[in-house]
Design a protein around this motif. Sequence first.
Motif, PDB file in Angstrom:
ATOM      1  N   LEU A  62      37.078  28.109  26.447  1.00  0.00           N
ATOM      2  CA  LEU A  62      37.123  27.515  25.109  1.00  0.00           C
ATOM      3  C   LEU A  62      37.852  26.181  25.130  1.00  0.00           C
ATOM      4  CD1 LEU A  62      36.805  27.605  22.013  1.00  0.00           C
ATOM      5  CD2 LEU A  62      38.929  28.940  21.937  1.00  0.00           C
ATOM      6  N   PHE A  63      39.000  26.139  25.782  1.00  0.00           N
ATOM      7  CA  PHE A  63      39.775  24.902  25.806  1.00  0.00           C
ATOM      8  C   PHE A  63      39.074  23.819  26.623  1.00  0.00           C
ATOM      9  CE2 PHE A  63      42.964  27.463  23.894  1.00  0.00           C
ATOM     10  CZ  PHE A  63      43.879  26.597  23.309  1.00  0.00           C
ATOM     11  N   TYR A  64      38.418  24.198  27.742  1.00  0.00           N
ATOM     12  CA  TYR A  64      37.643  23.219  28.497  1.00  0.00           C
ATOM     13  C   TYR A  64      36.575  22.587  27.611  1.00  0.00           C
ATOM     14  CZ  TYR A  64      39.457  25.078  32.962  1.00  0.00           C
ATOM     15  OH  TYR A  64      40.243  25.471  34.008  1.00  0.00           O
TER      16      TYR A  64
ATOM     17  N   VAL B  62      37.907  20.088  24.885  1.00  0.00           N
ATOM     18  CA  VAL B  62      38.337  18.757  25.327  1.00  0.00           C
ATOM     19  C   VAL B  62      37.182  17.959  25.920  1.00  0.00           C
ATOM     20  CG1 VAL B  62      40.710  19.503  25.737  1.00  0.00           C
ATOM     21  CG2 VAL B  62      39.088  19.494  27.636  1.00  0.00           C
ATOM     22  N   SER B  63      36.175  18.639  26.480  1.00  0.00           N
ATOM     23  CA  SER B  63      35.089  17.931  27.159  1.00  0.00           C
ATOM     24  C   SER B  63      34.027  17.416  26.193  1.00  0.00           C
ATOM     25  CB  SER B  63      34.423  18.849  28.190  1.00  0.00           C
ATOM     26  OG  SER B  63      35.336  19.240  29.192  1.00  0.00           O
ATOM     27  N   ALA B  64      33.674  18.211  25.187  1.00  0.00           N
ATOM     28  CA  ALA B  64      32.571  17.832  24.302  1.00  0.00           C
ATOM     29  C   ALA B  64      32.802  16.489  23.602  1.00  0.00           C
ATOM     30  CB  ALA B  64      32.305  18.939  23.278  1.00  0.00           C
ATOM     31  N   PRO B  65      33.993  16.223  23.043  1.00  0.00           N
ATOM     32  CA  PRO B  65      34.175  14.912  22.414  1.00  0.00           C
ATOM     33  C   PRO B  65      34.026  13.751  23.393  1.00  0.00           C
ATOM     34  CG  PRO B  65      35.883  16.453  21.705  1.00  0.00           C
ATOM     35  CD  PRO B  65      35.163  17.096  22.837  1.00  0.00           C
TER      36      PRO B  65
ATOM     37  N   VAL C 153      41.567  15.247  34.240  1.00  0.00           N
ATOM     38  CA  VAL C 153      42.944  15.337  33.743  1.00  0.00           C
ATOM     39  C   VAL C 153      42.967  16.061  32.399  1.00  0.00           C
ATOM     40  CG1 VAL C 153      44.904  13.995  32.871  1.00  0.00           C
ATOM     41  CG2 VAL C 153      43.783  13.321  34.995  1.00  0.00           C
ATOM     42  N   ALA C 154      41.998  15.744  31.531  1.00  0.00           N
ATOM     43  CA  ALA C 154      41.931  16.417  30.231  1.00  0.00           C
ATOM     44  C   ALA C 154      41.728  17.916  30.411  1.00  0.00           C
ATOM     45  CB  ALA C 154      40.802  15.820  29.390  1.00  0.00           C
ATOM     46  N   SER C 155      40.894  18.305  31.374  1.00  0.00           N
ATOM     47  CA  SER C 155      40.658  19.721  31.629  1.00  0.00           C
ATOM     48  C   SER C 155      41.911  20.407  32.169  1.00  0.00           C
ATOM     49  CB  SER C 155      39.504  19.892  32.624  1.00  0.00           C
ATOM     50  OG  SER C 155      38.301  19.391  32.098  1.00  0.00           O
ATOM     51  N   PHE C 156      42.636  19.703  33.035  1.00  0.00           N
ATOM     52  CA  PHE C 156      43.888  20.254  33.561  1.00  0.00           C
ATOM     53  C   PHE C 156      44.897  20.461  32.439  1.00  0.00           C
ATOM     54  CE2 PHE C 156      48.211  19.427  35.154  1.00  0.00           C
ATOM     55  CZ  PHE C 156      48.340  20.488  36.042  1.00  0.00           C
ATOM     56  N   LEU C 157      45.016  19.471  31.559  1.00  0.00           N
ATOM     57  CA  LEU C 157      45.937  19.598  30.429  1.00  0.00           C
ATOM     58  C   LEU C 157      45.494  20.720  29.496  1.00  0.00           C
ATOM     59  CD1 LEU C 157      46.601  15.827  29.630  1.00  0.00           C
ATOM     60  CD2 LEU C 157      48.100  17.431  30.845  1.00  0.00           C
ATOM     61  N   ALA C 158      44.168  20.882  29.342  1.00  0.00           N
ATOM     62  CA  ALA C 158      43.656  21.977  28.507  1.00  0.00           C
ATOM     63  C   ALA C 158      44.066  23.324  29.071  1.00  0.00           C
ATOM     64  CB  ALA C 158      42.134  21.889  28.394  1.00  0.00           C
ATOM     65  N   THR C 159      44.051  23.436  30.398  1.00  0.00           N
ATOM     66  CA  THR C 159      44.482  24.683  31.027  1.00  0.00           C
ATOM     67  C   THR C 159      45.946  24.954  30.738  1.00  0.00           C
ATOM     68  OG1 THR C 159      42.874  24.379  32.807  1.00  0.00           O
ATOM     69  CG2 THR C 159      44.666  25.908  33.225  1.00  0.00           C
ATOM     70  N   MET C 160      46.768  23.903  30.812  1.00  0.00           N
ATOM     71  CA  MET C 160      48.189  24.075  30.533  1.00  0.00           C
ATOM     72  C   MET C 160      48.415  24.514  29.088  1.00  0.00           C
ATOM     73  SD  MET C 160      49.707  23.389  33.392  1.00  0.00           S
ATOM     74  CE  MET C 160      48.278  24.247  34.092  1.00  0.00           C
ATOM     75  N   VAL C 161      47.666  23.907  28.167  1.00  0.00           N
ATOM     76  CA  VAL C 161      47.803  24.284  26.761  1.00  0.00           C
ATOM     77  C   VAL C 161      47.299  25.709  26.539  1.00  0.00           C
ATOM     78  CG1 VAL C 161      47.046  23.754  24.409  1.00  0.00           C
ATOM     79  CG2 VAL C 161      47.654  21.898  25.977  1.00  0.00           C
ATOM     80  N   ALA C 162      46.188  26.068  27.211  1.00  0.00           N
ATOM     81  CA  ALA C 162      45.631  27.418  27.054  1.00  0.00           C
ATOM     82  C   ALA C 162      46.600  28.482  27.554  1.00  0.00           C
ATOM     83  CB  ALA C 162      44.308  27.526  27.811  1.00  0.00           C
TER      84      ALA C 162
ATOM     85  N   ILE D 173      49.662  28.702  26.945  1.00  0.00           N
ATOM     86  CA  ILE D 173      50.637  29.040  25.901  1.00  0.00           C
ATOM     87  C   ILE D 173      50.162  30.250  25.089  1.00  0.00           C
ATOM     88  CG2 ILE D 173      51.844  28.211  23.848  1.00  0.00           C
ATOM     89  CD1 ILE D 173      51.700  25.379  25.096  1.00  0.00           C
ATOM     90  N   PRO D 174      48.964  30.187  24.468  1.00  0.00           N
ATOM     91  CA  PRO D 174      48.508  31.399  23.764  1.00  0.00           C
ATOM     92  C   PRO D 174      48.214  32.552  24.723  1.00  0.00           C
ATOM     93  CG  PRO D 174      46.786  29.717  23.761  1.00  0.00           C
ATOM     94  CD  PRO D 174      48.029  29.060  24.266  1.00  0.00           C
ATOM     95  N   LEU D 175      47.840  32.233  25.959  1.00  0.00           N
ATOM     96  CA  LEU D 175      47.555  33.297  26.930  1.00  0.00           C
ATOM     97  C   LEU D 175      48.803  34.126  27.208  1.00  0.00           C
ATOM     98  CD1 LEU D 175      45.552  34.562  28.967  1.00  0.00           C
ATOM     99  CD2 LEU D 175      46.397  32.897  30.640  1.00  0.00           C
ATOM    100  N   VAL D 176      49.905  33.451  27.480  1.00  0.00           N
ATOM    101  CA  VAL D 176      51.162  34.168  27.745  1.00  0.00           C
ATOM    102  C   VAL D 176      51.650  34.885  26.480  1.00  0.00           C
ATOM    103  CG1 VAL D 176      53.603  33.881  28.355  1.00  0.00           C
ATOM    104  CG2 VAL D 176      51.838  32.688  29.667  1.00  0.00           C
ATOM    105  N   ALA D 177      51.469  34.228  25.329  1.00  0.00           N
ATOM    106  CA  ALA D 177      51.874  34.868  24.058  1.00  0.00           C
ATOM    107  C   ALA D 177      51.092  36.164  23.844  1.00  0.00           C
ATOM    108  CB  ALA D 177      51.649  33.898  22.904  1.00  0.00           C
ATOM    109  N   ILE D 178      49.788  36.135  24.147  1.00  0.00           N
ATOM    110  CA  ILE D 178      48.979  37.352  24.014  1.00  0.00           C
ATOM    111  C   ILE D 178      49.466  38.420  24.985  1.00  0.00           C
ATOM    112  CG2 ILE D 178      46.665  38.296  24.443  1.00  0.00           C
ATOM    113  CD1 ILE D 178      45.582  35.617  23.312  1.00  0.00           C
ATOM    114  N   GLY D 179      49.804  37.996  26.204  1.00  0.00           N
ATOM    115  CA  GLY D 179      50.302  38.955  27.181  1.00  0.00           C
ATOM    116  C   GLY D 179      51.611  39.604  26.742  1.00  0.00           C
ATOM    117  N   LEU D 180      52.519  38.808  26.245  1.00  0.00           N
ATOM    118  CA  LEU D 180      53.814  39.343  25.783  1.00  0.00           C
ATOM    119  C   LEU D 180      53.611  40.265  24.586  1.00  0.00           C
ATOM    120  CD1 LEU D 180      56.025  36.129  26.115  1.00  0.00           C
ATOM    121  CD2 LEU D 180      56.022  38.122  27.626  1.00  0.00           C
ATOM    122  N   ALA D 181      52.714  39.861  23.670  1.00  0.00           N
ATOM    123  CA  ALA D 181      52.440  40.735  22.526  1.00  0.00           C
ATOM    124  C   ALA D 181      51.791  42.034  22.980  1.00  0.00           C
ATOM    125  CB  ALA D 181      51.537  40.014  21.522  1.00  0.00           C
TER     126      ALA D 181
END
Length: 231
Positions: free
Chosen positions: A117-119, A122-125, A207-216, A218-226
């Motif tokens: 989703l994050f890839y 950031v890629s489509a625009p 680079v945009a895709s790499f940054l998207a992975t880093m941002v993704a 955040i919710p990924l770890v939050a989901i794991g902790l929850a």
Amino acid sequence: MNDRGLNHLSEDATGFGRAEWNTLRDSLIRPRQVLEAYMTGGPEGGGVYARPLKLYLALCGLLMLQLFLMGGTALWMNILPPETLEPFIEQSGKSRDAFLAHADNWMSFVLVPMNALFYALVSAPLLRWWDPENLGWRRAFRATFHYMNVWTIPIVPIGFLAYMPATASWMALLMLALGFAAFLRSGRGRWYQTTTGGILKAAAITVASFLATMVANIPLVAIGLAGGLLG
């Protein structure tokens, strides 16, 4: 059984028929022509290819299967600082192993689709901006998922290496390099006109895709902790 019969059998049994196999083959050897077919012939490339989103979801399914077979997302949770992870384990009232098992179940389920989703977002625009035609968002996302297919197809046979601690770091670099190459192989004449321009744009979207992975993450770890707390 003739070739037509084999293709029908494959499609009935696995969902992969002639269109899917054509798309896999041509995305590997002539991705630029496949992109043109999608842009001029509609979402099935004039009836020759599979819809790019459908194929991408199938590729993601194979990556998710590898993730489960390789033991899930334990690698992600184990790199969290103890001062971050331990309070959640204590709050859950579970053993460390039980907490991590529940967290892993949730993270394994959402890891691949979350990154996908994050890839795409950031890629489509960028691909819409760089295209000389006014694509609109529908064709922009069609182009995006083709680009992501070209990127992902060579990853699938070796994707399991991303989930092994000994190979995860260099596999991450290889995945970025494959994304860089996928842009250059797919986009000449449409997303870029000169080699220099192509390299610069390939670097930008990588680079945009790499940054998207880093941002993704955040919710990924939050989901794991929850999931560890509530699972």
